[in-house]
Motif scaffolding. Sequence first.
Motif, short mmCIF file in Angstrom:
data_model
loop_
_atom_site.label_atom_id
_atom_site.label_comp_id
_atom_site.label_asym_id
_atom_site.label_seq_id
_atom_site.Cartn_x
_atom_site.Cartn_y
_atom_site.Cartn_z
N THR A 580 0.83 -1.21 0.00
CA THR A 580 0.00 0.00 0.00
C THR A 580 0.86 1.25 0.00
O THR A 580 0.59 2.22 -0.72
N LEU A 581 1.91 1.25 0.80
CA LEU A 581 2.82 2.40 0.83
C LEU A 581 3.40 2.67 -0.55
O LEU A 581 3.64 3.83 -0.93
N ARG A 582 3.60 1.60 -1.32
CA ARG A 582 4.20 1.74 -2.64
C ARG A 582 3.16 1.89 -3.76
O ARG A 582 3.51 1.83 -4.93
N GLY A 583 1.90 2.04 -3.39
CA GLY A 583 0.87 2.22 -4.40
C GLY A 583 0.48 0.94 -5.10
O GLY A 583 -0.03 0.96 -6.23
N GLN A 584 0.70 -0.20 -4.44
CA GLN A 584 0.42 -1.51 -5.03
C GLN A 584 -0.59 -2.28 -4.18
O GLN A 584 -0.49 -3.49 -4.00
N ALA A 585 -1.59 -1.59 -3.66
CA ALA A 585 -2.53 -2.20 -2.72
C ALA A 585 -3.27 -3.38 -3.33
O ALA A 585 -3.67 -4.32 -2.61
N THR A 586 -3.46 -3.39 -4.65
CA THR A 586 -4.18 -4.50 -5.29
C THR A 586 -3.47 -5.84 -5.06
O THR A 586 -4.12 -6.89 -5.07
N GLN A 587 -2.15 -5.82 -4.83
CA GLN A 587 -1.42 -7.06 -4.59
C GLN A 587 -1.78 -7.69 -3.25
O GLN A 587 -1.52 -8.88 -3.03
N ALA A 588 -2.39 -6.92 -2.37
CA ALA A 588 -2.76 -7.43 -1.05
C ALA A 588 -4.24 -7.79 -0.96
O ALA A 588 -4.68 -8.36 0.04
N ALA A 589 -5.01 -7.46 -1.99
CA ALA A 589 -6.46 -7.61 -1.90
C ALA A 589 -6.89 -9.05 -1.63
O ALA A 589 -7.89 -9.29 -0.94
N GLY A 590 -6.14 -10.01 -2.13
CA GLY A 590 -6.56 -11.41 -2.06
C GLY A 590 -6.55 -12.02 -0.68
O GLY A 590 -7.21 -13.04 -0.45
N ALA A 616 -7.44 -2.11 7.30
CA ALA A 616 -8.10 -0.80 7.17
C ALA A 616 -7.32 0.13 6.25
O ALA A 616 -7.89 0.81 5.38
N ILE A 617 -5.99 0.17 6.43
CA ILE A 617 -5.15 1.04 5.60
C ILE A 617 -5.23 0.62 4.14
O ILE A 617 -5.36 1.45 3.23
N THR A 618 -5.19 -0.70 3.90
CA THR A 618 -5.19 -1.20 2.52
C THR A 618 -6.55 -1.02 1.87
O THR A 618 -6.65 -0.65 0.68
N HIS A 619 -7.64 -1.27 2.60
CA HIS A 619 -8.97 -1.07 2.04
C HIS A 619 -9.18 0.39 1.63
O HIS A 619 -9.84 0.68 0.62
N THR A 620 -8.64 1.31 2.41
CA THR A 620 -8.75 2.72 2.07
C THR A 620 -8.08 3.00 0.73
O THR A 620 -8.63 3.70 -0.14
N ALA A 621 -6.88 2.45 0.55
CA ALA A 621 -6.17 2.65 -0.71
C ALA A 621 -6.91 2.01 -1.88
O ALA A 621 -6.81 2.50 -3.02
N LEU A 756 12.02 4.58 0.13
CA LEU A 756 10.96 3.61 0.42
C LEU A 756 10.23 3.17 -0.85
O LEU A 756 9.43 2.24 -0.79
N ASP A 757 10.48 3.84 -1.95
CA ASP A 757 9.76 3.59 -3.21
C ASP A 757 8.26 3.80 -3.02
O ASP A 757 7.43 3.06 -3.57
N ALA A 758 7.93 4.81 -2.21
CA ALA A 758 6.54 5.10 -1.86
C ALA A 758 5.94 6.05 -2.89
O ALA A 758 5.87 7.27 -2.67
N ALA A 759 5.50 5.50 -4.02
CA ALA A 759 5.06 6.33 -5.15
C ALA A 759 3.95 7.32 -4.81
O ALA A 759 4.06 8.51 -5.18
N PRO A 760 2.87 6.92 -4.11
CA PRO A 760 1.82 7.90 -3.81
C PRO A 760 2.33 9.07 -2.98
O PRO A 760 1.98 10.23 -3.23
N ALA A 761 3.16 8.79 -1.97
CA ALA A 761 3.68 9.85 -1.13
C ALA A 761 4.65 10.75 -1.89
O ALA A 761 4.72 11.96 -1.64
N ILE A 762 5.40 10.16 -2.81
CA ILE A 762 6.30 10.98 -3.64
C ILE A 762 5.48 11.95 -4.49
O ILE A 762 5.81 13.14 -4.60
N THR A 763 4.41 11.45 -5.11
CA THR A 763 3.55 12.32 -5.92
C THR A 763 2.97 13.46 -5.10
O THR A 763 2.97 14.63 -5.52
N GLU A 764 2.47 13.13 -3.90
CA GLU A 764 1.88 14.15 -3.03
C GLU A 764 2.93 15.18 -2.62
O GLU A 764 2.66 16.39 -2.60
N THR A 765 4.13 14.72 -2.31
CA THR A 765 5.19 15.63 -1.90
C THR A 765 5.61 16.53 -3.06
O THR A 765 5.88 17.74 -2.86
N ASP A 766 5.66 15.98 -4.26
CA ASP A 766 6.00 16.80 -5.43
C ASP A 766 4.98 17.92 -5.65
O ASP A 766 5.34 19.06 -5.99
N LEU A 767 3.70 17.59 -5.45
CA LEU A 767 2.67 18.62 -5.58
C LEU A 767 2.85 19.72 -4.53
O LEU A 767 2.70 20.92 -4.83
#
Length: 777
Positions: A580-590, A616-621, A756-767
């Motif tokens: 989820t931190l890396r923007g790959q939450a779908t890999q945990a859905a199963g 909870a964190i993953t479902h949110t993502a 951390l390769d945390a893509a969503p947080a990197i995008t938010e920080t860039d904004l």
Amino acid sequence: MFTAWRRWLELIAEQGPTVLVFEDLHWADEALLAFLEHLADRAEGVPLMIVGTTRPELFEQHPDFGGRLRNTNAVNLAPLSSAETARLVSALLDASVMPAELQQPILDRAGGNPLYAEEFVRLLNDKELLVRKGSSWELREGAEVPFPDSVRALIAARLDTLTPDAKSLLADAAVVGKVFWAGAVAAMGERDSGMVVDMLRDLSRKELVRSSRRSSMEGESEYAFWHILTRDVAYNQLPRASRASRHVAAANWIEAQAPTRAEDHADVLAYHYAIALDLARASGQTDQAATLEDPARRFLTLAGQRALGLDTTAALTNLERALALTPKDHPDRPDVLVSFAEAAHAAARHNDAKEALEQAMPALQERGDITAEAHAMNRLGDVLFVLADPRWAELPREALALLEPLPPGPGLVEAFSGVASVEALQGRPRSAISAADRALTLADQLGIDRPARALGYRGYARCGQGDAGGLDDLREAIRLATQAGQGRDVALLHNNLGVALWSYKGPQAAIVELRTGIAYATARGVTGLADFMTAGMLSPLFDTGQLDEALTLAIALSERIHGDQIARAEFYSVAARSHTLRGQATQAAGYLDWLETTTRDVAHPEPLAFGLGAAAITHTALGNTPRAAILLSEIAAARHARDTVYYASLLPALVRTAITLNQPNIAQQLTTDHRPNTPYAHHTLVAVTAILAEAHGDYQTAAEGYANAAHQWEQFGVMPEQAYALQGHGRTLITLRRSAEAAPILHKARDLFTQLDAAPAITETDLLLQHATALSS
């Protein structure tokens, strides 16, 4: 004198504990193992380990080599060259030149193995085939030189030079084992002891056996075979029909040496009786086999029990064999079942352990052995815990209720220790400390060893209350358990100390301690706890930002752990948070459904926190916001989970998630009653206070809080939260129109998120950085 073993031994003596590294062992096999064992004996206790072999099974399971790789140096060894082999043989013959008719056949057959060369020279001496000629040797006139193709054949040829009496004595010695005693071979063959000593002296001169400096059996002269291969060849030359009776004779002699302490030799006696039983059955000697079943079962059980916590593989092997020899109606079967269950549990065969204990308990109850029944209940509680069966918490309490009406004894001490563990794990530290103190006090009154488990869980509970003195309890408990040979408890206590250190010293300290425990457990075959601790290391690894290692370990654990549901829940939790931190939450859905159900049902606050929290964190993502909100509310209502380090580690992310879901009330509820008992909990409180202040529009307080939190997380070694605190600090500074100050802080946050390769947080920080730049220009 130049010999290969002396050259290698000199290297070992210079370097200390040594790894012998072979890149290619096609030339070695069993003969080299025998040679290295011979070398190890001469090294007088210097630890050796062989790695890089193409046949690792020759070494990994060998008692003289397995598990001895500790702080070692590497010595690269290659097969001897032809020139070196020739020099070796010349040195052994004390000759400058080797007879031409001997040299090439030896070189061809030795294949670089120094053992072949040494044994060949001994064969020449045994057969008196050489005569001295000046500084060299020549073959005796008319001599026919045998050139055996293998070391085994060469040794067999040497044994054929012995007299029948010497060969028979050597065969009896081989039955006893690689190490044997003069008294044993005298008794087995009804030989005169003086004659035995003389013959062993002659065999020593031939370098077939050698005497030991110190005997492991008081009052007995101890010997050992020069090479283990010599023992094997001598043993295999025995007629199969005679081996069983010889093993029985060896066992009878060993038992007679210490009739009141036969259990001290349980391993050796189990070996002899079990081998004799197998041989009797194989040769159709049914009457003899029937008489051997009882002593074989008895000593296999004793050997297995003595190996518990020290060598799980040996314990399990012996106890499985003992169980197979114990009929269902045998009065000892429930006791064997309980011991087998303990070994199976340590080996991660949790369902087998559960089945064995559930079979044993009714039988123990039927025979009225309340103490043994209570012990089995406590062990079943341990097993059910890892299986995520909620009954785990009730069984120790039931065991205590059985024993309290009886006169106090060691069983009651164990029962109080079991209740202490349940209370500590369920988040009731005061009750845990009370039960542990009762166990410790009772042990002192009874004059028995202090229970390490009780002391350890008292320490764990004290740490949960904010009393750092609990760390000392845990360390002392490890010392007591180690001293008592309680290997599984030692590993368990390392785990608990690692979790406690995570709260007080940070994630890196936890990782170091857990790795110590994993190494300890692995060396003793306690694979269940080794895997459990590996799973427990994943959350601290996440904290330190080592997400790649955490995910790699999680994948490895998912492939090999099936029974331990708590460990599975932990690695799924960390995997979900990492993805989820890396923007790959779908890999945990199963596996989210499984994670929620398992951690909710286990009746243990730590899995509840990390299982439902990660879900909870993953479902949110994933956009499953209603379900995420329900899970957050459930966690907020679980007040008994507040004082766990897992709750502290997840709380900032949970509060951020609640804010993202526009659930400020849940965010506030999550922080209610969160007490800063430990350094980790304190840092968490600083961070969530800043998050809530920002949510309430108090940006100045939030900015100060984020700055403080970022500093504390950096000092404590929690990288993801440091990055989020820096991001929050920069964001609130922008809101306060202090964009110039925000930019460097946001750049630092971005650097951490990049690690951390945390893509969503990197995008938010860039904004945020773009916004800060626009406002500053």
